[in-house]
Design a protein around this motif. Sequence first.
Motif, PDB file in Angstrom:
ATOM      1  N   ARG A  96      -4.636 -24.476  98.860  1.00 20.89           N
ATOM      2  CA  ARG A  96      -4.791 -24.583  97.410  1.00 20.89           C
ATOM      3  C   ARG A  96      -4.030 -23.488  96.667  1.00 20.89           C
ATOM      4  O   ARG A  96      -3.914 -23.553  95.438  1.00 20.89           O
ATOM      5  N   ILE A  97      -3.535 -22.482  97.408  1.00 17.46           N
ATOM      6  CA  ILE A  97      -2.716 -21.429  96.789  1.00 17.46           C
ATOM      7  C   ILE A  97      -1.397 -21.362  97.554  1.00 17.46           C
ATOM      8  O   ILE A  97      -1.133 -20.413  98.304  1.00 17.46           O
ATOM      9  N   PRO A  98      -0.541 -22.372  97.421  1.00 21.26           N
ATOM     10  CA  PRO A  98       0.678 -22.431  98.243  1.00 21.26           C
ATOM     11  C   PRO A  98       1.663 -21.310  97.956  1.00 21.26           C
ATOM     12  O   PRO A  98       2.498 -20.997  98.806  1.00 21.26           O
ATOM     13  N   GLU A  99       1.579 -20.696  96.768  1.00 22.39           N
ATOM     14  CA  GLU A  99       2.531 -19.621  96.479  1.00 22.39           C
ATOM     15  C   GLU A  99       2.370 -18.436  97.413  1.00 22.39           C
ATOM     16  O   GLU A  99       3.336 -17.700  97.665  1.00 22.39           O
ATOM     17  N   VAL A 100       1.161 -18.242  97.967  1.00 13.55           N
ATOM     18  CA  VAL A 100       0.964 -17.155  98.923  1.00 13.55           C
ATOM     19  C   VAL A 100       1.806 -17.395 100.169  1.00 13.55           C
ATOM     20  O   VAL A 100       2.464 -16.488 100.692  1.00 13.55           O
ATOM     21  N   ILE A 130       4.483 -19.391 100.324  1.00  9.18           N
ATOM     22  CA  ILE A 130       5.898 -19.397  99.951  1.00  9.18           C
ATOM     23  C   ILE A 130       6.435 -17.980  99.837  1.00  9.18           C
ATOM     24  O   ILE A 130       7.508 -17.649 100.372  1.00  9.18           O
ATOM     25  N   PHE A 131       5.695 -17.113  99.155  1.00 11.37           N
ATOM     26  CA  PHE A 131       6.146 -15.728  99.022  1.00 11.37           C
ATOM     27  C   PHE A 131       6.165 -15.019 100.372  1.00 11.37           C
ATOM     28  O   PHE A 131       6.990 -14.130 100.604  1.00 11.37           O
ATOM     29  N   ILE A 179       9.576 -15.682 101.968  1.00 11.92           N
ATOM     30  CA  ILE A 179      10.795 -15.177 101.349  1.00 11.92           C
ATOM     31  C   ILE A 179      11.279 -13.899 102.034  1.00 11.92           C
ATOM     32  O   ILE A 179      12.473 -13.764 102.349  1.00 11.92           O
ATOM     33  N   GLN A 212      -1.284 -19.710 109.742  1.00  9.16           N
ATOM     34  CA  GLN A 212      -0.273 -19.444 108.723  1.00  9.16           C
ATOM     35  C   GLN A 212       0.941 -18.742 109.328  1.00  9.16           C
ATOM     36  O   GLN A 212       2.093 -19.064 109.003  1.00  9.16           O
ATOM     37  N   THR A 269       4.909 -19.958 109.504  1.00  6.89           N
ATOM     38  CA  THR A 269       5.997 -19.089 109.061  1.00  6.89           C
ATOM     39  C   THR A 269       7.046 -18.939 110.144  1.00  6.89           C
ATOM     40  O   THR A 269       8.262 -18.967 109.872  1.00  6.89           O
TER      41      THR A 269
END
Length: 289
Positions: free
Chosen positions: A44-48, A50-51, A54, A139, A143
């Motif tokens: 529910r917090i995909p930006e975690v 994605i970041f 990076i 996770q 990655t």
Amino acid sequence: MTATTEAAGPRAPRPVPQARGGAVVQSVRDSLVVARRNLIRMARIPEVVIFGLIQPIMFVVLFSYVFGGSIAVGGSTDPDTYREFLMAGIFAQTVTFATAGAGAGIADDMHKGLIDRFRSLPMARGAVLTGRTLADLVQTALTLVVLAVVAVIVGWRIHDGVLKALAGFALLLLLGYAFSWIGALIGLSVRTPEAATSGGLIWLFPLTFISNAFVPSDNMPAVLRHIAEWNPFSATVQASRVLFGNLPEGYPVPGAWPMQHPVLASLLWSVVIIAFFRALAVRKYRSAA
């Protein structure tokens, strides 16, 4: 018609339900429930996620193309040789840097009072931490998959078959899981998620850079060279290079025992770290306010 009522006395506390098969089965079940809760939260917090991708991708590109022709490995300055030498170090750095996220997540749960709610439930004591570390392991595995694809794009290859490569990735994930218990202990020991993030990174930088991850350790000063050769991080990097077939011809293998037997050394280091820091983290969890 009269109705008689009896004064109801205080009810006895309900017995804690036990899983069929004993405490071990209950602990596994509770850990999987907590892991599922954390995975749903991550989704529910995909930006975690994605970041988190990076930074390792930037390391791959920058180290490959900026330093690729400047660092000699096995007497060769060929960028392709260094790129294959580098990737095991980048993989290992990625799985260990996930430690900071694990610590910050547990510290955030502590700060919001969620850990206290878990402690009030009839569940295995270590299940909250085990579930959290398992979710972080999933996770980290995702990655690594993305990072491996990027590595293939920039020229990295495996040379000893798929099974050995999978064994190399398994060692990397085991090291990441071991270090996540260090992050769990840090997260339980600080007051804020910000402090957990800082505390989770400050010791990782010297650990990863005083190693064989980015440069051969034989060019280091004597003291740093011995530290690097007995570094658990270096053992996993060396084991991954061996299993990936990424040790270049002419590369001098140090005489230290972990470098001569890197796969066994990596397994031993990871198991010892898990056993030691899991015991400390569970103890801290039981006494945490």
